[in-house]
Design an enzyme around this catalytic site. Sequence first.
Site, PDB file in Angstrom:
ATOM      1  N   ASP A 202       0.824  -1.205   0.000  1.00 41.20           N
ATOM      2  CA  ASP A 202       0.000   0.000   0.000  1.00 41.20           C
ATOM      3  C   ASP A 202       0.861   1.258   0.000  1.00 41.20           C
ATOM      4  O   ASP A 202       0.764   2.102   0.880  1.00 41.20           O
ATOM      5  CB  ASP A 202      -0.932  -0.021   1.213  1.00 41.20           C
ATOM      6  CG  ASP A 202      -1.959   1.107   1.163  1.00 41.20           C
ATOM      7  OD1 ASP A 202      -2.340   1.496   0.052  1.00 41.20           O
ATOM      8  OD2 ASP A 202      -2.344   1.602   2.238  1.00 41.20           O
ATOM      9  N   GLU A 443       4.166  -8.435   6.811  1.00 39.95           N
ATOM     10  CA  GLU A 443       2.860  -9.025   6.523  1.00 39.95           C
ATOM     11  C   GLU A 443       2.903 -10.054   5.395  1.00 39.95           C
ATOM     12  O   GLU A 443       2.108 -10.006   4.456  1.00 39.95           O
ATOM     13  CB  GLU A 443       1.831  -7.943   6.206  1.00 39.95           C
ATOM     14  CG  GLU A 443       1.548  -7.014   7.380  1.00 39.95           C
ATOM     15  CD  GLU A 443       0.462  -5.987   7.083  1.00 39.95           C
ATOM     16  OE1 GLU A 443      -0.036  -5.962   5.934  1.00 39.95           O
ATOM     17  OE2 GLU A 443       0.112  -5.208   7.989  1.00 39.95           O
ATOM     18  N   TYR A 496      -5.504  -3.418  12.936  1.00 43.30           N
ATOM     19  CA  TYR A 496      -6.276  -2.196  12.708  1.00 43.30           C
ATOM     20  C   TYR A 496      -7.725  -2.416  13.144  1.00 43.30           C
ATOM     21  O   TYR A 496      -8.656  -2.349  12.340  1.00 43.30           O
ATOM     22  CB  TYR A 496      -6.195  -1.795  11.235  1.00 43.30           C
ATOM     23  CG  TYR A 496      -4.818  -1.333  10.822  1.00 43.30           C
ATOM     24  CD1 TYR A 496      -4.446   0.006  10.936  1.00 43.30           C
ATOM     25  CD2 TYR A 496      -3.867  -2.229  10.338  1.00 43.30           C
ATOM     26  CE1 TYR A 496      -3.186   0.440  10.573  1.00 43.30           C
ATOM     27  CE2 TYR A 496      -2.605  -1.805   9.962  1.00 43.30           C
ATOM     28  CZ  TYR A 496      -2.268  -0.470  10.081  1.00 43.30           C
ATOM     29  OH  TYR A 496      -0.999  -0.049   9.731  1.00 43.30           O
ATOM     30  N   GLU A 532       2.239  -1.854  14.030  1.00 40.56           N
ATOM     31  CA  GLU A 532       1.386  -0.930  13.287  1.00 40.56           C
ATOM     32  C   GLU A 532       0.015  -0.869  13.939  1.00 40.56           C
ATOM     33  O   GLU A 532      -0.514  -1.883  14.385  1.00 40.56           O
ATOM     34  CB  GLU A 532       1.205  -1.364  11.820  1.00 40.56           C
ATOM     35  CG  GLU A 532       2.417  -1.220  10.932  1.00 40.56           C
ATOM     36  CD  GLU A 532       2.109  -1.603   9.482  1.00 40.56           C
ATOM     37  OE1 GLU A 532       0.925  -1.511   9.070  1.00 40.56           O
ATOM     38  OE2 GLU A 532       3.042  -1.999   8.765  1.00 40.56           O
TER      39      GLU A 532
END
Length: 637
Positions: A202, A443, A496, A532
């Site tokens: 991303d 990831e 997240y 994160e």
Amino acid sequence: MWLVKLACLAAVCGRCVSVSGGMLYPRESPSRERKELDGLWSFRADFSPDRSAGFTQGWFKRPLAETGPVIDMAVPSSFNDITQDAELRDFIGWVWYEKEVWVPTRWLQDKGTRIVLRVESAHYYSVVWVNGVKVTQHEGGHLPFEADIDGVIRKDVGLPCRITIAVNNTLDLHTLPPGTIQYLNDHTKYPAGYFIQNYNFDFFNYAGIHRSVLLYTTPKAYIDDITVDTNFSDSTGFVFYNVSVVGSAKPTVKISLSGKDGRCVSTANGISGVLKVPDVNLWWPYLMHENAGYLYTMEVQLTAESGESDVYMLPVGIRTVKVTSNQFLINNKPFYFHGVNKHEDADVRGKGFDWPLIVKDFNLMKWMGANSFRTSHYPYAEEILQMADRHGIVVIDECPGVGIKDIRSFGNASLAHHLIVMEELVRRDKNHPSVVMWSVANEPAAEMPPAGFYFKQLVAHTKSLDPARPVTYITDSNFARDLGAPYVDVICVNSYFSWYHDPGHLEVIPIQLNTQFDNWYGKYQKPVIQSEYGADAVPGLHNDPPMMFTEEYQKRVLQNYHKVFDQKRKKFVVGELIWNFADFMTAQGTTRVVGNKKGMFTRQRQPKAGAFILRERYWAIANETGVLPTWAKYPCL
């Protein structure tokens, strides 16, 4: 297909060639000079259907302007945002750079001078010619490569030196990061030969020559590499060193270590040995000690049998790093990461190296009270690590292993390249005291069957290169099915909650985050870093009650995470790194409005409300240690 041609070229040029030799940062000294080649270069993108015209027509054989239209291009910079041409912004394939430079006459007249051409970073695959002669090639977009060009430029004394660099930003299943080329052959929807680059990360796939290009000199007998490892006992420091020499069979090597005041504190002789440092000043992280970032200077003097001499100065920080089942220790003291994830990203320049931006970012990190950052998701410029060394900012140094989602990217070819990238990364960054841990991936699809073997080999290889530092990778996998986690030293988890999962539901964060921490620690009994977390916030967008994409929602996400961090950080959670330091560009898509907006600062480095939340928190955590000087306890608002 031009992608196949790229693969063939890579095979010819030697894809996955083992790393050999040193990669010392080119510093000036009494025996070494450097000449930077930054500025305007001639530039041409190869828009031919198969992107092969530059090779078939031999653009490297003559001045680039004679091959067709060229434009000015800034080096260093990404080429994507420099013009108003959307086709160039999104270009995939070969681009060509050229610059004519004058090599100093004294370099050419001195037969004892070795002349090296160095490229600090070009994304992704590069081939380099000097005066039409190929001198080197390199795969990988974030680490330096170089070539001894003596034999080429001495043939044309009195003429300018023409440097040509072809760079290809294509990503395939075996590159780092990986990607795929998709051909869209429905002629009712797409033009003939239409293709797109797909990837699973991303951030925008910026390309070009991103860091400096330079010439530097050494004697023919020269210091090729230096490796240091440090320790201390009571008030005595130890610097274990090893020097690699090229061009001399029986070199005389003298080592001296000086403090900041220039006073020599220790000396030694020989290509390997130990320097003992009385009343040692340890390298401490920012806000952990009033004398953070202390660096000694190690001067290495080589004298060859011929009488040639070489001198290299290496900054050295004396510190130790250890990991227990629930702590991360620097100099035997518990260290808690309160920091940021970053990107090399800015308006116009893309990933191009820019000193004003780097200095600004360090000032903002210190203003915020951040003591650490991760080089997400690739190695940053070495000058950034040098800044971190001086300022005491701790670094998790990450390789470009992001977006490894396809099972074909876990094969032998991918692993072989990944191992070489880690060799290049460790070779470059091994002597930086700020670097306390290696990250081998971000990831990955760690639940896939090949992942266990892949990361077992990768972590073991990295530890063999540098036994002194712990190794991690960044996971977002299910704790029970993550096949790489057993091999790392620290568990780094991205999550997240209330954003990608249960969007809009802030109330689930405490439950899900507590469960996450307890699951990972319960299974692996290793310290955990929240590597994160965060939420997008469009600057200036407000709503109360909070709604997604507003600054209020971003604040509430942070505050809910922080409550859980405070419960766990005195147990086994050893760090928190916000995603992200600043907004950054991404590929276009329906979930991204001109980039990722999870930054605490805008892309122009102006603070959002979240920056003040982190500033208050980070300074409060730092003040708990009780070692800060008065000025640091009460920073100016």
